[in-house]
Design a protein around this motif. Structure first.
Motif, short mmCIF file in Angstrom:
data_model
loop_
_atom_site.label_atom_id
_atom_site.label_comp_id
_atom_site.label_asym_id
_atom_site.label_seq_id
_atom_site.Cartn_x
_atom_site.Cartn_y
_atom_site.Cartn_z
N MET A 36 0.84 -1.20 0.00
CA MET A 36 0.00 0.00 0.00
C MET A 36 0.88 1.25 0.00
O MET A 36 0.62 2.21 -0.74
CB MET A 36 -0.91 0.01 1.23
CG MET A 36 -2.00 -1.03 1.19
SD MET A 36 -3.42 -0.46 0.28
CE MET A 36 -4.16 0.63 1.47
N GLN A 39 2.20 1.92 -3.22
CA GLN A 39 1.11 2.09 -4.18
C GLN A 39 1.03 0.93 -5.18
O GLN A 39 0.63 1.11 -6.33
CB GLN A 39 1.23 3.43 -4.91
CG GLN A 39 1.14 4.63 -3.99
CD GLN A 39 0.67 5.89 -4.69
OE1 GLN A 39 0.85 6.03 -5.88
NE2 GLN A 39 0.08 6.80 -3.94
N PHE A 41 -1.17 -1.57 -5.57
CA PHE A 41 -2.49 -1.96 -5.05
C PHE A 41 -2.90 -3.37 -5.48
O PHE A 41 -3.63 -4.04 -4.77
CB PHE A 41 -3.54 -0.94 -5.47
CG PHE A 41 -3.26 0.44 -4.93
CD1 PHE A 41 -3.40 0.70 -3.57
CD2 PHE A 41 -2.83 1.46 -5.76
CE1 PHE A 41 -3.13 1.96 -3.05
CE2 PHE A 41 -2.56 2.72 -5.26
CZ PHE A 41 -2.71 2.98 -3.90
N ALA A 44 -1.22 -5.72 -3.03
CA ALA A 44 -1.85 -5.53 -1.72
C ALA A 44 -3.21 -6.22 -1.69
O ALA A 44 -3.57 -6.88 -0.70
CB ALA A 44 -2.00 -4.03 -1.44
N THR A 65 -9.72 -0.75 4.98
CA THR A 65 -8.48 -0.79 4.21
C THR A 65 -8.65 -1.66 2.97
O THR A 65 -8.15 -1.34 1.89
CB THR A 65 -7.33 -1.36 5.07
OG1 THR A 65 -7.44 -0.83 6.39
CG2 THR A 65 -5.99 -1.01 4.48
N THR A 69 -8.17 -0.48 -0.96
CA THR A 69 -7.26 -1.22 -1.86
C THR A 69 -8.02 -1.68 -3.10
O THR A 69 -7.52 -1.56 -4.23
CB THR A 69 -6.67 -2.45 -1.12
OG1 THR A 69 -6.16 -2.03 0.13
CG2 THR A 69 -5.57 -3.09 -1.94
#
Length: 846
Positions: A36, A39, A41, A44, A65, A69
């Motif tokens: 995260m 970045q 994503f 993540a 969260t 994401t």
């Protein structure tokens, strides 16, 4: 608390295996957080999926969260056009969080952008059901509810005459022995329930729309008929015997007809039904039990037509002007509405529009008697098959009144059986609109008694087509229809100015001039015909540019503007060409717009158009050329923008815009989505003294009593549906705002004078009133059922456009109250007006 500190909660007896799982979950959470921050994503998201599959008890802890994401990763996938991956991510997310309204709403937004409106609306509706106070989902749902459950369902279910006649015809057929029934295009299932209630032994109902199928299931169950009615989620064309129904049936009931009778596919579906699903029809003179034979309700139909003069139809389907604010429209550009272009279209396009002629603004004048166009017997399979293949019938209709031939209006009488019928004529009070075939391409639209209106009618591609409309005058013994030459055009012109204009066009047109057909939506044609709109923009743009222009150049610009108006656009003057820097003007209004060309006549201006369609760009180029613009004057902004979703950018890295034209109001009468966000970006892109048009918008409304709006918005109890419980289920899909209204012809009683409800200021945001209370003085006693609203668009403090004017291309909208409010003259009512994003909500405070 960071996600990496979370630990799955273990029950008693967990051992080494559980400890290993805990370690994997902990490391995955740490990896997700690291990704995260970087970045990344996509990775993540994958880590969070692993965490939640191993430790579902952590759902509540990581929910926010995980959502963030998912949304960021979805944005990346969308930008890369990885549609399947994007949808797959949302499906995985909804498996983990099936009752998460935020994820449902976001899934709907992506589907809507992809064009899957029905599916998108389903997700918005689910999000609203999960959280009725979730404003984003409510706004999205209201925007697309018309696609989910079309508004005519409410109107038809409220039409007690229609329901009574269908019920009587079905009851008569069932009691005569037609005991096995198929309802094609069941909708809410009302016709199926009529059949079951009449005593049918077996009833089948097919419905293709997922939403309507689920709705019908709920309605049938609520009326305790689920055991006797089998609902099929499929097209009737896909039904097979004995796969879906055990044997052939004795009765098909359907109302798969539109304003033009054939547009919902009734011919195709009944041919299939006769060939594969129905028993053989009873032959003439044959007696016997109806149970042994097949039949269809409706049994037949007769289609009627009438030629009319109607200014409202004319201004939406024919460009009737040759000059727009000093810009000449060249003769080699031919504007067409979609109804006309359907003649030559490769795809099947509906060849008519629809109107409630009894409520059309300005009314209409019948130029002929009503005439019979065609009859069709739905119980004769051979006749149904011949419809699509037979040659067009030629019809000639005598003119009874002089006037302008604008359209052929069409309706029908639906003969359910030999006793019961429904008529959709403009003179009948019914739920039906009429089909309207606008007339194009005549040399002279003026007709008079003694003339005959000629046309060809056929049923092609499942549509009633009325083509080759022309006028035959016995007086002159000549056809002044499509074959007319330009010399005949001159004969039809009424005054010297038009004659001179036509002669000029003849002289300037080259034999090899490029002919360009430009298909515009009806609202775009109405906009072109809106002279005050273009004159207002020209005046407002001239004022801004004059304020930014040095005085000596300003005089040259004014002189040029006068010259261009006299010569209908004569290019740019020497003074302007000597000026070093142009003023940059950007038009990002929706659809076809000639405003950039008008801007180009106002001096040293570099106008940019944001039209998307190649056909529209070619047309604007031809208009520029005809007005002697240098080729490089007008440019198309989307060719300069890498990301079309980010249209609002600087014209050049070191330049700013002098004028940005935004579309604030949709043709439907609603505020454009994200308009205040666009205005905020636009303000940052303006040079000092530059302006956004419009600079501000005032919203006005009034209180009315209108039974029409009430009935078009919700089904009114069980009496209208003959005791069947349908209203609570379909009314889940009612929306508080009704768009596309013509306030000038809406049946209503005004109970107050117009009041200002809201201010949207695009240039000075601190003046916005996104939340306010408005006191309204009652000037007539009655029941408040709705609050129609419209806008004054201020290009500046002196120049404004009224979206409710008779030349406006905009419609109006109205908030329809859930429950009417009784008011007495002299009272005051307080309205709570809120503007959130693009949605306006108006509630009455007691």
């Amino acid at each position: 608390m960071s996600n990496s500190r979370l630990r799955p909660r273990r029950g008693a007896g967990s051992g080494a295996r559980a400890a290993g799982r805990d370690e994997l979950v902990s490391r995955s959470l740490q990896s997700a957080e690291h990704c995260m921050r970087a970045q990344d994503f996509g990775t993540a998201y994958a880590h969070y999926l692993l965490v939640l599959s191993l430790a579902p008890e952590l759902k509540d802890d990581v929910k926010e969260t995980f959502q963030y994401t998912l949304f960021r990763w979805a944005e990346e996938l969308d930008a890369l056009n990885r549609t399947q991956d994007l949808l797959g991510c949302y499906e995985q997310a909804l498996e983990l969080f099936p009752d998460d309204e935020v994820i449902c709403n976001s899934m709907g937004e992506h589907l809507f952008r992809m064009g899957f409106r029905d599916e998108a609306a389903g997700y918005f509706h689910k999000a609203v059901k999960l959280n009725p106070d979730f404003s984003d989902a409510k706004e999205n749902f209201y925007r697309v509810a018309n696609w989910l459950v079309e508004r005519w369902h409410f109107i038809m279910l409220n039409d007690i005459k229609r329901n009574t006649i269908y019920n009587a015809a079905i009851q008569k057929a069932v009691r005569s022995g037609s005991k096995s029934v198929l309802d094609i295009g069941a909708g809410t299932g009302i016709l199926s329930m009529f059949a079951k209630r009449a005593g049918a032994h077996s009833v089948y109902a097919c419905e293709l729309s997922q939403t309507m199928y689920e709705l019908a299931c709920d309605v049938v169950a609520a009326n305790k008929m689920e055991a006797g009615i089998k609902l099929l989620h499929m097209k009737s064309l896909d039904i097979e015997v004995p796969k879906h129904i055990p044997e052939r049936l004795s009765l098909v009931v359907t109302e798969t007809v539109d304003a033009g009778l054939f547009g919902e596919g009734i011919v195709e579906s009944l041919i299939h039904a006769w060939e594969h699903l129905l028993l053989q029809p009873k032959t003439k003179g044959e007696n016997g039990n109806c149970e042994k034979y097949g039949k269809v309700i409706p049994a037949s139909a007769v289609i009627y037509g009438m030629a009319v003069e109607c200014a409202e139809i004319r201004r939406h389907h024919r460009v009737g002007i040759k000059d727009i604010a000093g810009i000449c429209l060249p003769t080699n550009v031919k504007f067409q509405s979609p109804t006309y272009s359907s003649v030559d279209a490769e795809e099947t396009v509906e060849p008519y529009t629809t109107e409630k002629m009894s409520r059309i603004p300005g009314g209409y004048l019948a130029l002929t008697e009503c005439f019979e166009i065609m009859t069709v017997d739905f119980n004769n399979i051979q006749e149904l098959k011949n419809l699509a293949t037979r040659k067009p019938d030629k019809i000639g209709v005598p003119v009874i009144k002089e006037g302008i031939l604008d359209a052929i209006v069409v309706w029908f009488v639906l003969q359910l059986d030999d006793e019961h019928s429904l008529c959709t004529s403009p003179s009948e009070e019914s739920c039906w609109e009429q089909a309207v075939y606008p007339v194009h391409d005549l040399a002279d639209y003026w007709i008079k008694p003694g003339d005959h209106v000629m046309m060809e009618v056929s049923c092609q591609d499942c549509y009633l087509r009325i083509q080759s409309i022309s006028v035959f005058s016995l007086e002159h013994e000549m056809d002044v229809g499509k074959s007319s030459t330009k010399n005949k055009d001159l004969l039809s012109l009424g005054n010297e100015a038009e004659l001179c204009s036509a002669l000029a066009n003849l002289q300037t047109s080259k034999p090899d001039a490029v002919e360009q057909t430009c298909v515009l939506e009806s609202t775009e044609i109405a906009l072109l015909n809106n002279i005050p709109y273009h004159e207002a923009f020209k005046m407002a743009m001239r004022k801004v540019l004059s304020s930014l222009t040095p005085e000596e150049l300003c005089q040259a610009v004014d002189a040029h503007c006068q010259d261009s108006e006299m010569s209908c656009g004569s290019g740019q003057s020497d003074s302007e060409q000597r000026a070093s820097e142009p003023f940059y003007v950007l038009d990002v209004s929706e659809g076809f717009s000639v405003l950039p060309i008008i801007a180009g006549t106002l001096g040293q201006v570099k106008p940019y158009s944001s039209v998307e369609k190649d056909q529209h760009r070619m047309t604007l180029d031809l208009i520029s050329e005809a007005n002697h613009f240098p080729k490089e004057t007008l440019e198309f902004w989307l060719r300069h923008v890498e990301d079309e979703s980010a249209v609002l950018q600087r014209p050049k890295s070191d330049k700013l815009w002098s004028i940005i034209i935004l579309d604030v109001i949709e043709p439907s009468g609603l505020i454009q989505q994200e308009i205040m966000e666009k205005a905020a970006i636009s303000r940052c892109l303006l040079q000092s003294g530059g302006k956004i048009f419009p600079q501000y918008v005032l919203m006005f409304g009034l209180l009315v009593e209108s039974q029409t709006l009430v009935e078009e918005n919700a089904v009114q109890g069980t009496a209208r549906t003959l005791g069947l419980n349908i209203a609570p289920f379909i009314n889940q899909f009612q929306v508080p705002i009704r768009a596309f209204l013509d306030l000038s012809s809406l049946p209503c009683i005004p109970l107050s004078k117009p009041v200002e409800l809201l201010r949207l200021d695009l240039m000075t945001p601190y003046l916005n009133t996104s939340n306010r209370e408005v006191k309204v003085h009652i000037c007539k006693s009655g029941q408040v059922t709705a609050i129609p609203f419209w806008y004054h668009m201020h290009l500046d403090d002196e120049i404004r456009l009224d979206t409710s004017s008779e030349v406006s291309h905009w419609k109006q909208a109205a908030v329809v109250l859930d429950n009417p409010i009784q008011v007495e003259m002299g009272e005051e009512l307080v309205l709570d007006v809120q503007h959130h994003k693009s949605n306006v909500s108006i509630t009455v405070k007691h």
